[in-house]
Scaffold this motif. Structure first.
Motif, short mmCIF file in Angstrom:
data_model
loop_
_atom_site.label_atom_id
_atom_site.label_comp_id
_atom_site.label_asym_id
_atom_site.label_seq_id
_atom_site.Cartn_x
_atom_site.Cartn_y
_atom_site.Cartn_z
N GLU A 65 35.22 30.87 36.94
CA GLU A 65 33.83 30.95 36.45
C GLU A 65 32.87 30.25 37.41
N LEU A 66 33.23 29.06 37.85
CA LEU A 66 32.34 28.29 38.71
C LEU A 66 32.16 28.93 40.08
N THR A 67 33.15 29.67 40.53
CA THR A 67 33.05 30.31 41.85
C THR A 67 32.72 31.80 41.76
N SER A 68 32.32 32.27 40.58
CA SER A 68 32.03 33.70 40.40
C SER A 68 30.93 34.25 41.30
N PRO A 69 29.96 33.42 41.78
CA PRO A 69 28.95 34.00 42.70
C PRO A 69 29.55 34.66 43.94
N TYR A 70 30.73 34.19 44.36
CA TYR A 70 31.34 34.81 45.54
C TYR A 70 31.91 36.19 45.21
N ALA A 71 32.40 36.38 43.99
CA ALA A 71 32.83 37.71 43.56
C ALA A 71 31.63 38.65 43.49
N THR A 72 30.50 38.13 43.02
CA THR A 72 29.28 38.95 42.95
C THR A 72 28.79 39.30 44.35
N THR A 73 28.86 38.34 45.26
CA THR A 73 28.45 38.60 46.64
C THR A 73 29.32 39.69 47.26
N ALA A 74 30.64 39.62 47.00
CA ALA A 74 31.54 40.64 47.53
C ALA A 74 31.16 42.01 47.01
N ALA A 75 30.89 42.11 45.71
CA ALA A 75 30.51 43.40 45.13
C ALA A 75 29.20 43.90 45.73
N ARG A 76 28.29 42.99 46.01
CA ARG A 76 26.98 43.40 46.55
C ARG A 76 27.10 44.05 47.91
N VAL A 77 28.04 43.58 48.72
CA VAL A 77 28.17 44.13 50.08
C VAL A 77 29.35 45.10 50.19
N GLY A 78 29.97 45.46 49.05
CA GLY A 78 31.02 46.47 49.07
C GLY A 78 32.39 45.96 49.46
N MET A 79 32.61 44.64 49.38
CA MET A 79 33.92 44.09 49.71
C MET A 79 34.79 44.00 48.46
#
Length: 504
Positions: free
Chosen positions: A446-460
């Motif tokens: 949960e605390l590191t979820s921004p990195y999952a969102t970042t990956a989705a934003r750039v298609g990773m």
């Protein structure tokens, strides 16, 4: 099984539609979710192929039953009921990634499905080609037996079932045969084959009323649906964040099932007025025109997508070594844990380590240099110590510079699509602090979820992270053991180790 009139069948069809909607929306998204992070395209292929394979076997088995048993209705729906119960038993054992708490955060139970705002363009590509493809196959399923028995003069129900079965079997096979093509090529071929299908359908009811011509029209229709379905699911799997995949799949399905339900019915009513042959020609003309328009629009709007191909098929020597570790510790000379990790990584030839504190110049980071490193690797690890429940500011600055609009996202920004992203994090707090009932009331995911969102934003593709807790309690021997484990994990390729480090 016990229907007495058409009203019973209408109610049964309504409930069947609910079942299909749930299966192709949540079910197919679930298949993608449980696929390994590096195999999302394969998961898309399995989900799509399994659907059309079942759709093809159903009509064929039904027609065989109709030819061989005195009570085909009883046997057909008894088998379907048994399969449904078996599917229910399987679904009850499927893992849930998280507890479902509808309403606890103000989310409505019922709402119109919508893909993420920044990914709606991709869903429109799929919708534009999905509509004609699935409408064509829907026509073959619903009005195909009438066309065969009427204008073509082949009343045998076994032929109708065989045509439908062959259509969906080809829809299954074409996805495997065309798996090496790009998503853009899948979309284009789907529209082209839909146009050809409608042309063959028009010929089958006019100048060449011969059932093999109708079979050819059905096969092209199956090809159109299979390619579109694979393209749409691949877009969802690689560009949509996991928690929005089912919803995005629902939006995509609605775009196809509405015309697939309305147009064949409208054609049936039109046939009562002008004759079946003329109604079929009108249907084929309308759908063919729509497919041509979709082809032009999608080709123009996906012009920048022509280089997107499945990563496994890319033979690019600049992609070696395969893993890039972005070390975001602000002062490695004073580091104990992160420095030990980097020493272990030096033994792995296929890993490039990039310490941000060393490469940052007096004016900041060089965007072009950082992007070159990202481009030549297919797996990215963000390594950092946990500071105030986040990464050091050094990493935020690097992300701001490296993930530049027009390169990593936005118009023309597709450089990172299909690559893997994960994180490696060390914390002073202990593992039991990062549980819902623990000291912080939040998990590390949960605390590191921004990195999952970042990956989705750039298609990773975002992959499970490597977490080590309580680093102040680690002995030198334990730290060296964990460092070797981390190096092996980082070099492994698919970040899905069952217990890397100490996870929460």
């Amino acid at each position: 099984m016990l229907a007495l009139d058409v009203a019973w069948l209408l109610l049964a069809r309504l409930l069947a539609g609910v079942a299909v909607g749930g299966a192709v929306t949540a079910g197919m998204a679930a298949v993608v979710d449980v696929a390994p992070s590096a195999r999302k395209r394969a998961g898309s292929l399995i989900a799509s192929a399994s659907m059309v394979l079942g759709a093809g076997l159903g009509p064929m088995l039904s027609e065989i039953t109709a030819k061989t048993t005195p009570t085909p209705q009883l046997w057909t729906f008894a088998v379907v009921t048994a399969l449904g119960l078996a599917a229910l038993a399987v679904s009850m054992r499927l893992p849930l990634a998280r507890a479902v708490q509808i309403g606890s955060t103000g989310e409505r139970l019922l709402r119109w499905p919508m893909p993420p705002r920044d990914r709606r363009r991709e869903l429109l590509w799929g919708a534009a080609t999905f509509g004609p493809g699935i409408t064509a196959t829907s026509f073959v399923l619903s009005l195909g037996p009438s066309v065969l028995a009427g204008p073509i003069g082949v009343p045998d129900p076994l032929i109708a079932g065989a045509v439908a079965c062959a259509m969906f079997l080809l829809a299954t096979g074409i996805q495997f045969a065309a798996g090496s093509l790009s998503t853009r090529e899948h979309l284009a071929l789907s529209s082209i084959t839909a146009v050809v299908s409608m042309g063959m359908l028009g010929l089958a009811v006019t100048v060449t009323p011969w059932w093999p011509v109708f079979l050819a029209a059905a096969l092209f229709a199956g090809t159109a649906q299979g390619l579109r379905q694979l393209a749409g699911l691949t877009l969802i799997a690689t560009r949509i964040v996991p928690e929005r995949r089912a919803e995005s799949n629902a939006a995509l399905n609605i775009s196809g099932y509405v015309p697939a339900g309305v147009l064949p019915v409208a054609t049936g009513y039109l046939a009562d007025a002008i004759g079946l042959g003329n109604a079929v020609i009108a249907f084929a003309t309308l759908l063919g025109v729509v497919a041509v328009i979709a082809l032009v629009i999608v080709r123009v709007s996906t012009r920048d997508e022509s280089t997107e191909r499945p990563p496994a098929k890319v033979a690019d020597e600049t992609m070696q070594p395969t893993t890039l570790v972005i070390a975001a510790h602000p002062d490695l000379e004073k580091s104990r844990v992160n420095a030990a990790w980097l020493r272990a990584l030096d033994t792995e030839e296929q890993i490039t380590v990039r310490p941000l504190a060393d490469v940052r110049g007096t004016d900041g980071f060089d965007a072009a240099a950082e992007q070159r490193e990202l481009a030549r690797h297919n797996r990215i690890v963000l390594q950092f110590p946990f500071r105030w429940y986040s990464a050091p500011p050094l990493l935020s600055e690097w992300l701001e510079v490296a993930l530049e609009r027009g390169w990593a996202y936005g118009p023309g920004g597709h450089a990172l699509e299909g690559k893997e992203l994960t994180i490696a994090v060390s914390t002073w707090s202990r593992a039991h602090d990062y549980v819902p009932e623990g000291r912080y009331g939040r998990t590390m995911n949960e605390l590191t979820s921004p990195y999952a969102t970042t990956a989705a934003r750039v298609g990773m593709n975002y992959c499970s992270g490597f977490f080590v807790h309580g680093v102040g309690d680690l002995s030198d021997t334990a730290l060296e053991d964990i460092a070797r484990e981390y190096a092996s994990w980082a070099a492994g390729g698919i970040f899905a180790s069952s217990s890397p480090g100490t996870q929460a």
